[in-house]
Motif scaffolding. Structure first.
Motif, PDB file in Angstrom:
ATOM      1  N   ASP A  59       7.453 -16.427  43.863  1.00  0.00           N
ATOM      2  CA  ASP A  59       8.153 -15.430  44.666  1.00  0.00           C
ATOM      3  C   ASP A  59       8.828 -16.060  45.876  1.00  0.00           C
ATOM      4  OD1 ASP A  59       7.410 -13.444  42.935  1.00  0.00           O
ATOM      5  OD2 ASP A  59       5.689 -12.766  44.138  1.00  0.00           O
ATOM      6  N   THR A  60       8.245 -17.135  46.396  1.00  0.00           N
ATOM      7  CA  THR A  60       8.814 -17.783  47.579  1.00  0.00           C
ATOM      8  C   THR A  60      10.160 -18.442  47.285  1.00  0.00           C
ATOM      9  OG1 THR A  60       7.489 -19.744  47.047  1.00  0.00           O
ATOM     10  CG2 THR A  60       6.589 -18.202  48.679  1.00  0.00           C
ATOM     11  N   ALA A  61      10.454 -18.668  45.997  1.00  0.00           N
ATOM     12  CA  ALA A  61      11.742 -19.269  45.628  1.00  0.00           C
ATOM     13  C   ALA A  61      12.826 -18.226  45.423  1.00  0.00           C
ATOM     14  CB  ALA A  61      11.586 -20.098  44.356  1.00  0.00           C
ATOM     15  N   ARG A  62      12.446 -16.947  45.424  1.00  0.00           N
ATOM     16  CA  ARG A  62      13.406 -15.873  45.161  1.00  0.00           C
ATOM     17  C   ARG A  62      13.886 -15.269  46.480  1.00  0.00           C
ATOM     18  NH1 ARG A  62      13.592 -14.445  39.863  1.00  0.00           N
ATOM     19  NH2 ARG A  62      11.838 -15.038  38.526  1.00  0.00           N
ATOM     20  N   HIS A  63      15.203 -15.175  46.608  1.00  0.00           N
ATOM     21  CA  HIS A  63      15.811 -14.575  47.802  1.00  0.00           C
ATOM     22  C   HIS A  63      16.694 -13.411  47.346  1.00  0.00           C
ATOM     23  CE1 HIS A  63      14.676 -18.071  50.339  1.00  0.00           C
ATOM     24  NE2 HIS A  63      14.914 -18.763  49.227  1.00  0.00           N
ATOM     25  N   PRO A  64      16.450 -12.196  47.831  1.00  0.00           N
ATOM     26  CA  PRO A  64      17.320 -11.082  47.450  1.00  0.00           C
ATOM     27  C   PRO A  64      18.780 -11.389  47.768  1.00  0.00           C
ATOM     28  CG  PRO A  64      15.382 -10.290  48.613  1.00  0.00           C
ATOM     29  CD  PRO A  64      15.363 -11.784  48.733  1.00  0.00           C
ATOM     30  N   VAL A  65      19.661 -11.001  46.855  1.00  0.00           N
ATOM     31  CA  VAL A  65      21.079 -11.317  46.997  1.00  0.00           C
ATOM     32  C   VAL A  65      21.635 -10.807  48.319  1.00  0.00           C
ATOM     33  CG1 VAL A  65      23.360 -10.789  46.058  1.00  0.00           C
ATOM     34  CG2 VAL A  65      21.514 -11.469  44.525  1.00  0.00           C
ATOM     35  N   ASP A  66      21.191  -9.640  48.752  1.00  0.00           N
ATOM     36  CA  ASP A  66      21.749  -9.055  49.975  1.00  0.00           C
ATOM     37  C   ASP A  66      21.178  -9.675  51.245  1.00  0.00           C
ATOM     38  OD1 ASP A  66      19.207  -8.002  49.818  1.00  0.00           O
ATOM     39  OD2 ASP A  66      19.822  -5.899  49.924  1.00  0.00           O
ATOM     40  N   ARG A  67      20.313 -10.693  51.114  1.00  0.00           N
ATOM     41  CA  ARG A  67      19.734 -11.333  52.298  1.00  0.00           C
ATOM     42  C   ARG A  67      20.118 -12.808  52.422  1.00  0.00           C
ATOM     43  NH1 ARG A  67      13.557  -8.837  52.643  1.00  0.00           N
ATOM     44  NH2 ARG A  67      14.191  -6.627  52.531  1.00  0.00           N
TER      45      ARG A  67
END
Length: 292
Positions: A59-67
């Motif tokens: 999860d730490t590698a995933r960044h929401p597109v809008d952020r």
């Protein structure tokens, strides 16, 4: 695979893979992962990145597109641009810009400097002291993956890493002696991005829809199938006398619908927003602002 260069709140630029909802940070998947998209291109490491994604993604590698903030995918060593590569654009240029009416028999080439490159949502600068005729041109950009020197057309696609979007911004009233370099090479005149789609994900780059909007109004709408000179011909022609290196970009030309060719002519002004779209790659959005 859709590769991007992005940053979060700390401003550090990172290599990512764009999914529908997230940007996956490649460097968070393995300690020896590539640091930049240019590293991936130079090392022919797209398959290695894909292999990292095939495993568990924390999860730490995933960044929401809008952020996240997207940047230009890479800084090209050089941008080789192609003029007059769509039939209808040849006709509108002959009417509006006094170029030749005949279809070119060989690719019409010019260069844009790397200093002209900006990324998504960065501002195109309108300098009223230099131009009153700022124009747009949506183009498919080809990212070179392997060095190409005297490459035959039938081997040319082996040298393509992937595809992106480039908006060939042009100051039509800054052609000097008929040359386009200063007209098209000024700072901020090469919006590039928002991503690079790897070549294996694009079965036919000559069957992609492209379009451009200014303030939401469609100005250009066409397809890469209408190119006069296709990508293998372009690579063969350019590499006959000029080495193409990994990370170089070929801007393959624009269809009709540019501001100079409209009646009455239309030009970009501060406050405008330009959106250039190529199918399967994305939309490159840039505001226009007054130059400081």
């Amino acid at each position: 695979m859709l590769l991007v260069t992005f940053s979060t709140g700390d401003g550090r630029r990172r290599l990512g893979v764009r999914t529908r909802t997230d940007v996956v940070e490649v460097g968070a998947l393995a300690p020896d992962a590539p640091d930049t998209l240019l590293d991936v291109v130079r090392d022919d490491a797209a398959d290695a990145v894909a292999a990292l994604l095939s495993g568990p993604v924390p999860d730490t590698a995933r960044h929401p597109v809008d952020r996240v903030r997207l940047h230009a995918p890479l800084r090209p060593g050089k941008i080789v641009a192609v003029g007059l590569n769509y039939t209808e654009h040849v006709a509108e240029s002959a009417r509006a810009l006094d170029t030749a009416r005949e279809l070119p028999q060989r690719p019409v080439l010019f260069c844009k400097p790397a200093t002209a490159v900006i990324g998504p949502d960065e501002a195109i600068e309108h300098d009223a002291a230099l131009t009153a005729q700022l124009d747009w041109e949506c183009e498919l950009a080809v990212v070179i993956g392997r060095a190409a020197r005297r490459v035959a057309p039938e081997r040319a696609m082996e040298h393509v890493f992937g595809y992106s979007v480039l908006n060939d911004i042009s100051a039509r009233d800054q052609r000097r002696g008929g040359l386009w370099f200063y007209s098209k090479g000024q700072d901020t005149y090469a919006p590039f991005g928002p991503a690079v789609r790897t070549a294996g994900d694009v079965p036919d780059p000559h069957a992609l829809d492209l379009s451009l909007r200014v303030n939401g109004e469609v100005k250009q709408e066409s397809s890469t199938r209408f190119m006069l000179f296709r990508i293998p011909e372009l690579i063969a022609d350019i590499s006959a006398g000029m080495t193409l290196e990994p990370g170089d970009v070929i801007a393959t030309g624009t269809p009709s619908g540019v501001g100079a060719g409209r009646s009455p002519q239309q030009w970009l002004r501060p406050g405008d927003v330009v959106e250039a779209t190529v199918q399967h790659i994305g939309t490159l959005r840039n505001p226009v602002v007054a130059a400081p």
